[in-house]
Scaffold this motif. Structure first.
Motif, mmCIF file in Angstrom:
data_model
loop_
_atom_site.group_PDB
_atom_site.id
_atom_site.type_symbol
_atom_site.label_atom_id
_atom_site.label_comp_id
_atom_site.label_asym_id
_atom_site.label_seq_id
_atom_site.Cartn_x
_atom_site.Cartn_y
_atom_site.Cartn_z
ATOM 1 N N THR B 34 -23.105 22.237 13.888
ATOM 2 C CA THR B 34 -21.684 22.096 13.559
ATOM 3 C C THR B 34 -21.171 20.704 13.938
ATOM 4 O O THR B 34 -20.192 20.232 13.376
ATOM 5 N N GLN B 35 -21.839 20.071 14.881
ATOM 6 C CA GLN B 35 -21.396 18.740 15.285
ATOM 7 C C GLN B 35 -22.103 17.624 14.521
ATOM 8 O O GLN B 35 -21.932 16.441 14.842
ATOM 9 N N SER C 82 -15.993 15.673 15.839
ATOM 10 C CA SER C 82 -16.521 16.492 16.947
ATOM 11 C C SER C 82 -16.148 15.883 18.287
ATOM 12 O O SER C 82 -15.647 16.575 19.183
ATOM 13 N N GLN C 91 -15.184 24.635 14.689
ATOM 14 C CA GLN C 91 -16.625 24.698 14.963
ATOM 15 C C GLN C 91 -16.974 25.974 15.713
ATOM 16 O O GLN C 91 -17.952 26.650 15.386
#
Lengths: 279, 798, 165
Positions: B34-35, C82, C91
């Protein structure tokens, strides 16, 4: 695939861009780039120079003036989507906008680019034709205005000269009696349509007049359906469908016969939209 | 046992005090993805790495008269320009056959075409350059003279004497043929009250993984070792093949997979351009990277499912199915794909047709013919969507013919839940399935009676909605019967090594691979549960032939059932070893201890006795304090292979509710349901997401996806604008339900769940469309994908 | 005219000056020149959305822009989103809901979804499932079938609306 090599120049003015076009006959203008970049990446097109016109001042903006809506060539689809001016004075464009591509595409794509590229399956060229709009162009010989009816010449071919740059699109502003309709059939949301129809008319009592129907996805350019327009003005929807004289070619998504059938279905749906009373 | 809500825990006999079995535990490796911190093969760069681009044949079939490479060799950045003839000196060709597919034949295939190109897209020359762009630039400078040869592009005429033979050495264009005749088919049809025949077409389509195929090969001349970073599902299989065709020993080859951007069976084959990339690295003694771009992916990623099946079913008035008969014809590419072959798909169609039904009379013929098109091979749910479409299509047509409800005809013919073990007419051995319970569950889930009532009410208003079903069985947990017995070096066993580290945490090394399905989570759940630690104390390593037990990787829904069982057993074994150490340290009997939540406890009272960190400290740093002669063994490996059954079949049933716009032929999907039985559910969330993703892939096949070819063998829609994959707007929400019939072949009892969605969805959509249009007298639609044009034609509107 | 262009831009808050080939796309630039491999290349013709990133505050296709066009621009990739924590809740929702499998589409999907969530927040609304599906209609996911992604985005939309009110 990666694009073939090309040079890149950011034009600071229209004159500079026009001059660069003159000096580099196989140069291409880069506006939103949402169609051009894909063809470059697939090496379907290999210009020696890309002239980026995004930095040229005064080509954005959407304004209502003198009975017309003027859309700068570099106005992005998102600008039009969110524009109160478009919503109020160019409702056909507002109706068409959600069908065009996807959010990331609409953030970059320009209305001018769409009209200049003149994809026969695209929504905006048909809207321009349906609204009897015009485009402003500037070239080495100065400025001129081209009526929509004279603008679309063939497959990806327009009346723009090799050194001419589309600078603005002008559409008649909607009045109280303006009626518009828009529908398209695409197998997935945001795709180019199998067939689509943009329409405008004026209310005439309970009927319609000045009906203009512009189909897309059915030929080399957006196409008027003149016979159907006349029938629709008479209120004869069956007659309008019967009078459709389109002869679309087969393509990957549908045969010509299917497209023609769907064109008739869209005509009925758009006719219903045109007949609706405005709120 | 059913799960009705989406992902609640399912308690099972496998429950231990800190069990994760049956729980929707989030996957431990997701944050890096996800990052944007995953590492896919396309992200890998190495020192001195060069990039290769392949010049590909524009013709479906052509003799290569000459290749002029001088100009390309002089182009900026170019390292080498290599032809097929030159590369053939580095790597040997291969032939995609298996001995248990009797009579299957194919011709030798080279990494780059030698003398002749046999499909549009086959690589004919390689350019290695500093950058991919430079390699592509130089490709444009290569001058190849082709002599175009007639292309074989119609499977129906591929075996006619007048049709040219693609490989003269083979004698004809037949790759493989299978015939089966069980029971008394002719008699059964003669005694039927109704016989229905239909011809089904499943469009050729492909996987379109979001990350295209990618490989970085690094031959170290000093080490005499090849390291291949490869987006593959089966690293040990590829290790064997790279070694074999480069004439190396397997110990000279290491394959690492890293993160893989989707595979679905696309990345489990030998691709000529990937083999060529590895050979180029050997030739050039430096790392070479190949990442297929999307355009070349469409003409080189395996295609699948290009079948035309004539089907026939007989039924009695009271809905008993008397016989099935099929004649399957499939046109593959010019070569059978190595090493799994292009015959397995048709073989599976023969095996699986009629699979859910207790019907003893079955006749089948399948012919697999060569074509000058891109190669075809195994793609998610190999053969199942075709067999299920034919079977379920015929069953619902038969039901309509005799005026019976489509669920009722199934109730009357599905293998009874209490009748196992059973065997299908084609000879498949079924351990324990639950067709009837699944059907009953689905009936409730969709509120069938109400749905029918709504459908009827809307029909009266001119709105045409359809309800379609598809019962199915799915092959999972394959034993050696799938490939090993046919001579392919594709292992069916798998292993797990489990290690207690010096701080009391666990590392698992497994031979299965992670493609996004959640295999690493499943492995961690199994070991955490059987050993006795929390998930956050478990780390999983997969995808490295140097550092994992020998295993098959991920395909045929085997990772959880086979890899999971090995991991479960390894965790248990390590628990025993650790308790032996604890017993020695605590002067207690190991059998009176247990490990719970990372602590050694008294088994009966649960009282904490010893932390794993302390145990590890003593075992690793103060073994001198342990009793004389005692040796701690804190790393354990266990393997597992199914032996009781050739395959662990699963079953299920899907339903689709949709609306057809009868003016436009457009289909709107309203809702989709799937009830399936994959045995013990290790992680219900992962199972459900496998089902959902699989269903949507099946919907793609039913409504959108098709590789279109013209008669000259040119693919017409090889890009993502023209080849339509399912996107979010057109897809429905999908509800999942489960029945649990564990396999007794493993302690875990888990079967696979990765392909059930794809297996059943196309048939289900087809049946729903036909259900919608039946009152309008439309011709049944059996030719996928169901485009607006086909639907309008069925309605007689065009 | 030069085939190479000097550009200075801000990427994830850092000022970057590089000489790039004129033909280099933005996504190739951030991946190859800056090592930001979280933006993925899926089709290079503007359909799959795997290269979705933000330029000057709006999402774009990284394959349909040139690096050369980004002189003076502010570019944000998944790495930046992020590290700043801007999409941490999104996320977390994707992780909890298993709204990703292979993860290749995920950076683009998150970036696209975040734009919708911001727009929704600005007008104080929670987008419907249909609106969510429409906003991510240009982002291809082969693994999930989209249902879980819609669930995850919807849950964050509701949570953010709840947190605000």
């Amino acid at each position: 695939m990666k694009p073939a090599p090309f040079a890149y120049k950011k034009a600071r003015s229209l004159d500079e861009a026009i001059a660069l076009l003159g000096e580099n006959p196989d140069a291409r203008l880069l506006a939103g780039g949402q169609s051009l970049m894909a063809t470059l990446n697939m090496r379907l097109s290999a210009p020696s120079l890309l002239i980026d016109i995004n930095g040229i001042g005064g080509l954005g903006g959407i304004a209502h003036k003198s009975g017309a809506v003027e859309i700068g060539a570099l106005a992005r689809h998102t600008d039009a989507e969110r524009s109160a001016t478009i919503a109020q004075h160019a409702p056909l464009i507002a109706r068409a906008m959600p069908f065009i591509g996807h959010p990331a595409i609409r953030n970059r794509g320009t209305l001018g680019g769409s009209i200049a590229f003149a994809d026969p399956a695209a929504e905006l060229p048909a809207c321009l034709l349906a609204l009897d709009g015009e485009v402003d162009a500037q070239g080495p010989k100065g400025k001129r205005t081209i009526k929509a009816g004279d603008y679309f010449k063939g497959l990806y071919e327009t009346a723009l000269g090799p050194q001419e740059i589309l600078t603005a699109i002008r559409l008649p502003a909607a009045s109280a009696d303006t009626r518009v309709g828009f529908a398209e059939l695409a197998r997935r949301h945001g795709d180019y349509a199998i067939v689509g129809l943009a329409a405008s008319a004026r209310a005439d009592g309970k009927g319609l007049k000045d009906v203009r129907l512009a189909y897309f996805g059915v030929g080399n350019t957006p196409l008027r359906a003149a016979g159907s327009e006349a029938a629709l003005a008479r209120g004869d929807i069956d007659g309008a469908v019967a009078a459709l004289d389109l002869d679309p070619h087969d393509d990957i998504q549908a045969t010509g016969a299917v497209k023609k059938h769907l064109a008739g279905v869209l005509l009925r749906r758009v006719a219903a939209q045109l007949m609706e009373q405005r709120p | 046992m059913k799960i009705t809500a989406d992902s609640p825990p399912v308690l099972s006999v496998l429950d231990r005090p800190n069990s994760y079995i049956g729980r929707a535990v989030p996957r431990p490796n997701l944050q890096r993805l996800t990052q944007g911190r995953g590492q896919y093969i396309s992200d890998v760069t190495l020192p001195r790495m060069a990039h290769v681009a392949y010049l590909r044949s524009p013709h479906a079939h052509a003799r290569i008269v000459s290749i002029a490479t001088e100009a390309a060799k002089k182009a900026p950045g170019v390292v080498a320009v290599v032809t097929g003839t030159e590369l053939a000196k580095v790597m040997t060709p291969w032939v995609g056959v298996l001995t248990h597919l009797k009579g299957i034949k194919s011709a030798p295939q080279y990494p780059i075409a030698v003398d002749r190109a046999c499909w549009q897209g086959e690589a004919v020359c390689a350019v290695v350059a500093r950058t991919r762009a430079q390699a592509e630039d130089a490709c444009e400078l290569i001058d190849i003279v082709y002599e175009e040869l007639p292309a074989v592009t119609n499977p129906e005429t591929a075996l006619d004497p007048a049709t040219p033979v693609i490989h003269a050495s083979l004698g004809d264009n037949l790759c493989f043929e299978r015939k089966l005749d069980v029971g008394e088919v002719d008699k059964a049809f003669a005694n039927s009250d109704a016989v229905v025949e239909a011809t089904f077409v499943t469009g050729r389509h492909t996987g379109v993984c979001t990350e295209p195929r990618a490989v970085v090969a690094d031959w170290n001349e000093g080490e005499q070792r090849m390291t291949v970073y490869h987006a593959t599902q089966a690293p040990h299989m590829m290790q064997n093949l790279f070694a074999k065709h480069l004439d190396l020993s397997e110990s000279q080859v290491r394959v690492l997979t890293k993160d893989v951007g989707g595979s679905f069976g696309i990345k489990v084959h030998t691709y000529a351009d990937e083999m060529a990339t590895v050979a180029l690295s050997k030739l050039l003694k430096r790392p070479v990277k190949f990442v297929a771009d999307r355009i070349e992916s469409f003409v080189t990623d395996i295609h699948a499912r290009d079948h035309r099946i004539k089907g026939k079913i007989g039924v009695t008035r009271d809905g008993v199915i008397t016989a099935f008969e099929i004649d399957d014809l499939t046109g593959i590419g010019p070569y059978s794909v190595y090493p799994r072959t292009s015959g397995i798909e048709a073989n599976q169609v023969v095996n699986l047709t009629g699979g859910p039904y207790n019907c003893p009379n079955y006749r089948a013929q399948a012919r697999v013919v060569f074509q000058n098109k891109n190669v075809m091979c195994q793609y998610r749910a190999v053969g199942h969507p075709i067999a299920v479409a034919v079977t379920e299509g015929l069953v619902e047509l038969a039901a309509a013919k005799i005026g019976m409800d489509p669920l009722e005809i199934r109730r009357r013919n599905l293998f009874p839940d209490d009748g196992y073990p059973a065997q299908t007419a084609s000879g498949l051995k079924l351990e324990q399935l639950s067709h009837h319970e699944a059907l009953a569950h689905l009936d409730t889930m969709i509120n069938y009676a109400a749905l029918r009532a709504e459908q009827k009410a809307l029909r009266d208003k001119g709105i045409y909605r359809g309800i379609g079903f598809a019962s199915f069985i799915e092959v999972t947990n394959p034993s050696a019967a799938f490939y090993g017995v046919g001579g392919a070096k594709i292992t069916s066993q798998d292993g797990a090594t489990v290690k207690l580290d010096a701080q009391g945490a666990i590392t698992i090394h497994s031979g299965v691979t992670e493609q996004g399905q959640g295999a690493e989570a499943v492995l961690a759940q199994c070991v955490a549960s059987s050993f006795g630690v929390s998930m956050d104390r478990v780390r999983v390593v997969t995808g490295d032939t140097d550092n994992t037990p020998y295993g098959g990787g991920t395909w045929a829904s085997r990772a959880a059932g086979i890899g999971g069982e090995a991991a479960w057993q390894a965790g248990k074994a390590l628990r025993g070893n650790v308790l032996a150490v604890a017993g020695a340290m605590l002067q207690a009997k190991p059998e009176e201890l247990d490990i719970r939540n990372g602590v050694v406890v008294d088994k009966t009272t649960g009282a904490e006795r010893l932390g794993l960190d302390e145990l590890a400290r003593v075992a690793y740093f103060r073994p001198d304090t342990l009793p004389p002669g005692f040796q701690a063994e804190l790393m354990v490996t266990r393997h597992y292979v199914p032996r009781g059954w050739p395959f662990a079949f699963t079953n299920g049933i899907q339903a689709s509710y949709l609306e057809v716009d009868t003016d436009t032929g457009f289909v709107k999907l309203l809702r989709h349901w799937c009830v399936e039985d994959c045995g013990t559910i290790i992680n219900p969330q992962l199972v459900n997401e496998q089902i959902r993703g699989g269903v949507v892939q099946g919907i793609g096949a039913a409504l959108f996806e098709q590789c279109l070819y013209d008669e000259r063998g040119q693919m017409l829609n090889g890009n993502m604008a023209d080849y339509l994959v399912p996107m979010a707007v057109e897809m429905p929400d999908i509800d999942c339900g489960h029945v649990v019939s564990p396999t007794a072949d493993s302690e875990l009892g888990a079967k696979g769940a990765g392909e059930a969605g794809t297996a059943g969805a196309p048939a289900c959509i087809m049946n729903a469309i036909n259900d919608a249009l039946r009152p309008l007298g439309a011709q049944p639609l059996t030719d996928m994908p169901f485009t607006p044009g086909k639907i309008l034609r069925a309605l007689g509107k065009v | 005219m030069s085939m190479d262009i000097d550009i200075t831009l801000t990427v994830n808050g850092e000022r970057v000056t590089e000489r790039v080939e004129a033909r280099k796309t933005l996504v190739d630039f951030v991946r190859d020149d800056l090592g930001l491999t979280g933006s993925h290349v899926g089709c290079e013709h503007g359909v799959c959305g795997a290269c979705t990133m933000r330029v000057d505050g709006v999402i774009v296709r990284g394959c349909l822009m040139l690096a050369a066009q980004c002189d003076g621009a502010t570019v944000e990739t998944i790495e930046g989103l992020s590290d700043s924590g801007e999409v941490a809740d999104l996320q977390a929702a994707f992780e909890q809901r298993n709204a990703l499998q292979c993860g290749y589409c995920t950076p683009g999907m998150l970036t696209a979804a975040q734009e919708l969530l911001q727009q929704a927040q600005a007008r104080n609304a929670v987008p419907s499932r249909d609106e969510i599906r429409e906003h991510i209609s240009g982002n291809y996911c082969r693994c999930t079938g989209y249902h879980a992604i819609v669930d995850a985005v919807e849950s964050v939309a509701k949570a953010r609306a709840g947190a605000k009110s």
